[in-house]
Design a protein around this motif. Structure first.
Motif, PDB file in Angstrom:
ATOM      1  N   ARG A  37      30.629  27.560  44.057  1.00 59.21           N
ATOM      2  CA  ARG A  37      30.256  26.369  44.807  1.00 59.21           C
ATOM      3  C   ARG A  37      30.498  25.117  43.975  1.00 59.21           C
ATOM      4  O   ARG A  37      30.521  25.156  42.755  1.00 59.21           O
ATOM      5  N   LEU A  41      29.115  23.193  53.262  1.00 60.32           N
ATOM      6  CA  LEU A  41      28.243  24.283  53.685  1.00 60.32           C
ATOM      7  C   LEU A  41      26.903  23.766  54.183  1.00 60.32           C
ATOM      8  O   LEU A  41      26.364  24.264  55.156  1.00 60.32           O
ATOM      9  N   ASN A  89      27.758  32.799  44.141  1.00 60.28           N
ATOM     10  CA  ASN A  89      29.187  32.855  44.441  1.00 60.28           C
ATOM     11  C   ASN A  89      29.801  31.622  43.779  1.00 60.28           C
ATOM     12  O   ASN A  89      29.351  31.220  42.713  1.00 60.28           O
ATOM     13  N   ARG A 142      29.957  22.626  48.714  1.00 62.99           N
ATOM     14  CA  ARG A 142      31.229  23.056  49.288  1.00 62.99           C
ATOM     15  C   ARG A 142      31.553  24.462  48.811  1.00 62.99           C
ATOM     16  O   ARG A 142      31.090  24.893  47.759  1.00 62.99           O
ATOM     17  N   ASP A 143      32.384  25.133  49.600  1.00 66.23           N
ATOM     18  CA  ASP A 143      32.769  26.509  49.284  1.00 66.23           C
ATOM     19  C   ASP A 143      33.755  26.555  48.112  1.00 66.23           C
ATOM     20  O   ASP A 143      34.182  25.532  47.591  1.00 66.23           O
ATOM     21  N   GLU A 144      34.121  27.775  47.729  1.00 66.11           N
ATOM     22  CA  GLU A 144      34.992  27.973  46.566  1.00 66.11           C
ATOM     23  C   GLU A 144      36.397  27.401  46.764  1.00 66.11           C
ATOM     24  O   GLU A 144      37.097  27.095  45.807  1.00 66.11           O
TER      25      GLU A 144
END
Length: 158
Positions: free
Chosen positions: A93, A150, A91, A142-144
């Motif tokens: 990151r 995370l 995804n 870290r997320d998008e």
């Protein structure tokens, strides 16, 4: 090396000196100077001064969140730490690195750019510009949206 609860990291609930293992590393550089005081004896010369390389430590076990992971090496310097990494993003990151000094003060973080479903290899330099440099570093994914840690992992200076 130990896991840091991402929620505690975000809330400031994790503090320096708590479970992060402190390394007792006392590097010394010595020189031996010998002189003979006997009359007629030749004067001894000093042994050459030796220096030691900056210590390094592996990012192992791997920092992992689902199918996203990072591995590599931390290279500790007098006023910074280099994070040499290979980072596989599942995804979208980012990999963040925070440096902390001996007093537990957090220094500004450094991060990768946003990576989406790819693999990258590079180095992040994390400055802790005071005498003694970084005591430990925390790496987080870290997320998008760059809003949540995370997963995080702490590494003490060897």
């Amino acid at each position: 090396m130990m896991g840091i609860d991402a929620k505690a990291r975000r809330s400031g609930g994790w503090r320096a000196g708590e479970p992060v293992r402190r390394a007792k590393a006392y590097a010394t550089v010595t020189a031996v100077v010998a002189a003979t005081v006997l009359a007629g004896a030749p004067v001894a010369t000093a042994t050459p001064l030796t220096t030691t390389a900056d210590p390094s430590s592996s990012i192992d076990p791997i920092l992992r969140y689902g199918a996203t992971y990072a591995l590599g090496k931390l290279r500790w310097h007098q006023r910074s730490v280099d994070v040499d990494y290979s980072f596989k993003a599942s995804n979208c990151r980012r990999l963040y690195a925070w440096g902390y000094d001996a007093n537990g003060n957090e220094w500004p973080p450094r991060s990768t750019s946003l990576h989406c479903n790819d693999v990258s290899t590079d180095t992040i330099n994390v400055p802790v510009d005071i005498a003694g440099g970084p005591r430990y570093v925390i790496l987080c994914f870290r997320d998008e949206n760059d809003t949540y840690d995370l997963v995080c992992e702490g590494y003490a200076h060897p």
